[in-house]
Design a protein around this motif. Structure first.
Motif, PDB file in Angstrom:
ATOM      1  N   UNK A 719       9.138  15.047  68.232  1.00 14.24           N
ATOM      2  CA  UNK A 719       8.872  16.412  69.493  1.00 14.24           C
ATOM      3  C   UNK A 719       8.632  17.244  69.755  1.00 14.24           C
ATOM      4  N   UNK A 720       7.589  17.804  69.728  1.00 12.74           N
ATOM      5  CA  UNK A 720       6.293  19.083  70.252  1.00 12.74           C
ATOM      6  C   UNK A 720       7.469  20.019  69.799  1.00 12.74           C
ATOM      7  N   UNK A 745       1.998  22.850  57.306  1.00 19.12           N
ATOM      8  CA  UNK A 745       0.756  22.336  57.870  1.00 19.12           C
ATOM      9  C   UNK A 745      -0.053  21.090  57.971  1.00 19.12           C
ATOM     10  N   UNK A 746      -0.735  20.945  57.205  1.00 19.63           N
ATOM     11  CA  UNK A 746      -0.960  19.723  56.536  1.00 19.63           C
ATOM     12  C   UNK A 746      -0.499  18.550  56.974  1.00 19.63           C
ATOM     13  N   UNK A 753       1.296  13.365  66.047  1.00 22.73           N
ATOM     14  CA  UNK A 753       1.466  15.156  67.784  1.00 22.73           C
ATOM     15  C   UNK A 753       1.113  16.434  67.413  1.00 22.73           C
ATOM     16  N   UNK A 754       1.204  16.121  66.273  1.00 27.09           N
ATOM     17  CA  UNK A 754       1.108  17.669  65.836  1.00 27.09           C
ATOM     18  C   UNK A 754      -0.369  18.088  65.066  1.00 27.09           C
ATOM     19  N   UNK A 755      -0.662  17.151  65.171  1.00 29.11           N
ATOM     20  CA  UNK A 755      -2.535  17.911  64.732  1.00 29.11           C
ATOM     21  C   UNK A 755      -2.788  18.843  65.521  1.00 29.11           C
ATOM     22  N   UNK A 756      -3.157  18.694  67.318  1.00 30.86           N
ATOM     23  CA  UNK A 756      -3.633  19.700  67.853  1.00 30.86           C
ATOM     24  C   UNK A 756      -2.698  20.772  67.946  1.00 30.86           C
ATOM     25  N   UNK A 787      -6.229  19.820  58.459  1.00 31.43           N
ATOM     26  CA  UNK A 787      -6.785  20.033  60.181  1.00 31.43           C
ATOM     27  C   UNK A 787      -7.119  19.469  60.713  1.00 31.43           C
ATOM     28  N   UNK A 788      -7.908  18.761  60.419  1.00 34.36           N
ATOM     29  CA  UNK A 788     -10.103  18.181  61.344  1.00 34.36           C
ATOM     30  C   UNK A 788     -10.213  17.110  60.544  1.00 34.36           C
ATOM     31  N   UNK A 789      -9.283  16.731  60.384  1.00 37.62           N
ATOM     32  CA  UNK A 789      -9.246  14.550  59.984  1.00 37.62           C
ATOM     33  C   UNK A 789      -9.231  14.185  61.056  1.00 37.62           C
ATOM     34  N   UNK A 790      -9.096  14.493  62.311  1.00 39.07           N
ATOM     35  CA  UNK A 790      -9.030  13.507  63.461  1.00 39.07           C
ATOM     36  C   UNK A 790      -9.883  13.913  64.631  1.00 39.07           C
TER      37      UNK A 790
END
Length: 850
Positions: A719-720, A745-746, A753-756, A787-790
């Protein structure tokens, strides 16, 4: 053992020497090397840094302006060699209640006795965020000892960038003479997790305040003015003024007190519940192991270990008083998993190893931090193996340390183990060194004769970044090696013929990768398919990890790497499955937002279903716990991967367990080993009801390991709006402790869904996060990386560049991580462009037709 060939010791030795030139164990070589190489000189024993150290508000004292070039001594980050401390006499008085300005503060005074080594009329001593008392217009009092007169004071001031208290004198201090410097100060007992700081917790409805410390690497100066460099060791006499009914601890025995020699400290209720019993039990045996291993008695008269509710690092090896996060010291068998137990054993072993190596002797400067931390990481497995001989800890070092650090060391933005002293100056640069390269790049002993001097061998190991890939052609017997890079286009500016399969680097003793000719790869794949147990379990894991990383480096086809996972439907051992899971995770990061995701999920579902059924059978339909240590880990993998890929019966299993707990919150029957997996699966499958229940259980948790599991699992929701609410909680210390903000946060960013959402949140709040959550802390680099792994598109790369530009000068210890993130993103973009279609086709061909 089935038919096949393991590389002989002679050939294996040749590979190791050719590949890394450092085949002997780091344990023996590090000490000898440090003796031979003058710049890595070891400092002899004096007394440990004090455990009491404060954090202070900025002072308003000013001095001469600092030009852009460091021409003056106070503009340089390194202390001059003109003075050497002998002893400190420090009194600190923390106030455990707020003052009229609503602040927690501490007051103190310090007298440092120092010897003048070379004549000088300038005295520099570190001081940061301390409000110093003025004496007749000066910030210090200076007195000569042993009949020596002290020169008059000319001027005193503070320099904020280099964190110095500067004392200019009318005439020079005399070489060979001894003096004492007196300062008096006030500081804030803040909740910033650095220096002398404040930790709070609630017990029986009452808020309790703890005054504690974290001084490594450059925060002793926030406690009292001091010569805050590792070579500047001295004797400390500490006096702590504290309220009646509270306990004060320091490195040595408290004056006039006689206690037992091994003590565990924590919150009163945690001790009453027996959460310190396991640590107390294992500390004695681990200390005994190290006394034998070092052939040296424990150097102190007591050993205190304390679990703190708020602590930024995992633990800190203060001599005689080791500080820990609660999760690294406390263990409750009814709630904690076997992974929690292993973490406690290895962290205790790591910190106790430092009581000799790191404290008794100390590296002169931070550029050789690897010598301290890499060594302690290696021997921590030996100590834990001695304490828990059934856990097979010596094998787990490959899984836990070597495989992970290779992924970082294969980047062009990696760094050598050792740097030049002049390249490591600022507190931010020093903090950047506390990374996986420093901690995890260690090798085991190889039984070979060394052909070169210690210095030549060690220079190859520590002064060169990265590691090699050794290529073996089984048809010609040719062996060669070259620098292994995940992106082969990146620019780095810093025997006989065989007719059957061959495996090199047996049990992964050497820090290098192995490639083979295509025929041998095919024979190895055939062996894995027909009788995988003929290949040792560590090498089955090694083959998977090498193949995936060689594919990333364009040295073998990506489909060959994927084929190394086909035997897993017959595999039940932890190490191959864990290695495959970690490597397939990269495919998920790259493709979980694309059409590749469906066939990939179907393939992994097919492979993991037999493992899920295996554990269901050997546990009596999930009613028992597997006996073997690594089987317990693999049961977690089986359920986690089965639920995430939709294996029949898995989601019903986890949501059923979770609902049973919801219906009766006071009784949690979920096995401690499986709790995070069950919580994550149920929260992902559920909605706000499940999330809010887990949140209330997190807020009421009295055991740190249980709170950690719930805190991480809360990020699993799909759920965003719940994820956005959770991100807001991360910057509310009343909801999420400061020590846990970046890791939470990580965790949210780990959710596709949570990454962006997390990336947008951090960019919008960066100024606040940097200034209030410690831009110089060890965890800041991990935040950018997580935060940037994707990131794998041009748009995301440009976002990173923009972030770098927008926050220039305000990146702190995340500076290197940002450069690595840019490099990773570029490599990811190239890899996806080349591999997406063939990966999609391969998964489609291997996925079940239904």
């Amino acid at each position: 053992m089935g038919k096949g060939l393991f590389l002989s010791k002679v050939v294996a030795a040749a590979c190791v020497v050719a590949a890394i030139g450092a085949a002997a164990t780091i344990i023996a070589l590090s000490v000898v090397y440090a003796q031979e190489k003058s710049k890595n000189e070891m400092t002899p024993q004096s007394t440990a840094n004090p455990t009491i150290s404060p954090t202070i508000s900025p002072t308003t004292t000013t001095g001469p302006t600092t030009p852009s070039t460091p021409k003056e001594p106070w503009q340089r980050y390194r202390l001059p060699k003109s003075l050497a401390p002998v002893s400190y006499n420090v009194t600190l008085w923390p106030r455990l209640e707020r003052n009229a300005d609503n602040l927690f503060v501490f007051t103190g005074h310090s007298t440092v006795v120092f010897r003048c080594v070379t004549e000088t009329d300038l005295l520099l001593i570190h001081s940061n965020k301390l409000n110093l008392t003025s004496f007749d217009g000066y910030l210090v009092k200076l007195r000569g000892l042993n009949g020596e007169a002290a020169p008059g004071l000319k001027a005193t001031w503070l320099v904020k960038p280099t964190q110095y208290l500067v004392v200019q004198l009318h005439s020079p201090l005399q070489a060979g003479s001894t003096y004492e410097l007196f300062t008096e100060f006030v500081g804030e007992l803040a909740d910033d997790l650095g220096g002398f700081y404040r930790s709070e917790y609630v017990e029986d409805g009452v808020t309790k305040v703890v005054a504690t410390t974290q001084m490594q690497p450059t925060d002793a100066r926030k406690a009292f003015p001091c010569f805050d460099e590792p070579a500047m060791k001295a004797v400390f006499h500490m006096t702590l003024i504290h309220p009646h009914g509270t306990v004060a601890l320091s490195n040595s025995m408290n004056y006039g007190k006689f206690f037992s020699h091994i003590r565990i400290w924590a919150r009163k209720k945690a001790i009453e519940e027996g959460q310190g019993a396991y640590a107390l039990e294992k500390t004695g045996s681990i200390l005994a192991f190290f006394e034998n291993y070092y052939n040296s008695s424990y150097p102190l008269t007591k050993s205190d270990q304390i679990a703190l509710p708020d602590f930024s690092a995992g633990a800190m090896e203060n001599w005689g008083l080791i500080t820990y996060r609660e999760t690294a010291l406390l263990y409750n068998p009814a709630v904690s998993s076997n992974g929690d137990k292993e973490w406690v054993a290895t962290v205790i072993s790591h910190e106790l190893a430092h009581m000799w190596f790191g404290n008794l002797v100390t590296t002169r400067w931070w550029n050789d931090l690897w010598l301290n931390e890499g060594f302690a990481t290696y021997v921590s497995y030996l100590g834990a193996d001695f304490a828990e001989p059934k856990w097979n800890m010596k094998d787990l070092i490959v899984q836990n340390e070597i495989i992970g650090v290779m992924s970082v060391d294969a980047l062009a933005s990696s760094h050598p183990l050792s740097s030049k002293e002049e390249d490591v100056l600022t507190p931010e640069h020093i903090s950047e060194l506390f990374d996986s390269i420093t901690y995890s790049k260690a090798v085991e002993k190889a039984d070979i004769t060394l052909p070169h001097s210690i210095e030549v061998i060690m220079n190859r190991w520590i002064l060169q970044m990265g590691f090699p890939v050794v290529t073996i052609n089984t048809q010609t017997g040719e062996i060669n090696q070259k620098h292994f890079l995940l992106d082969p286009e990146s620019v780095v500016d810093r025997p006989s013929e065989f007719n059957d399969w061959l495996v090199a680097n047996i049990d992964t003793k050497g820090f290098y990768r192995v490639n083979y000719d295509s025929d041998n790869w095919e024979r190895l794949l055939a062996k894995l398919s027909s009788r995988h147990v003929d290949i040792p379990v560590i090498n089955r894991a090694q083959l998977i990890d090498d193949a995936f990383n060689l594919a990333r480096a364009k040295m073998v086809d990506t489909t060959l790497a994927l084929r190394t996972t086909k035997f897993l439907d017959k595999e039940v051992e932890y190490m191959p499955w864990e290695t495959a899971r970690r490597n397939l995770n990269y495919f998920y990061l790259m493709f979980d937002r694309s059409e590749v995701y469906g066939p990939m999920q179907a393939y992994v579902n097919k492979q993991v279903t037999p493992l899920f059924n295996h554990f269901q059978n050997i546990t009596g339909n999930w009613t028992n716990i597997p006996e073997n240590h690594t089987d317990q880990y693999n049961q977690v993998n089986a359920i986690s991967m089965a639920c995430s890929t939709g294996v029949k019966g898995c989601e019903q299993l986890t949501t059923g367990w979770f609902k049973e707990w919801q219906d009766n919150p006071h009784i949690n029957k979920i096995s401690p080993n499986l709790r995070y997996t069950v919580y994550c699966s149920a929260i992902a499958a559920g909605g706000v009801k499940e999330w809010d229940f887990a949140w209330s259980m997190f807020k009421n948790a009295t055991i740190a390991t249980e709170a950690d599991k719930l805190m991480s699992a809360l990020s699993c929701t799909k759920q965003p709006w719940l994820l956005n609410r959770y991100l807001d909680y991360c910057l509310m210390p009343g909801n999420i402790r400061k020590q846990d903000a970046t890791s939470t946060i990580i965790s949210i960013a780990g959710n596709p869904i949570g990454q962006p959402l997390a990336w947008a949140f951090v960019r919008a709040k960066w100024d606040y996060i940097f200034n209030n959550y410690g831009g110089g802390s060890f965890s800041f680099g991990g935040l950018i990386s997580g935060l940037t792994r994707r990131f794998s598109s041009e748009f995301e790369y440009q976002q990173l560049l923009q972030f770098k530009e927008d926050n220039a000068g305000q990146l702190g210890s995340a500076t290197t991580s940002l450069e690595q993130a840019l490099e990773r993103t570029k490599a990811n973009m190239k890899w996806v462009a080349v591999n997406k279609q063939q990966v999609f086709d391969w998964f489609k061909s291997e996925a079940p037709t239904n």
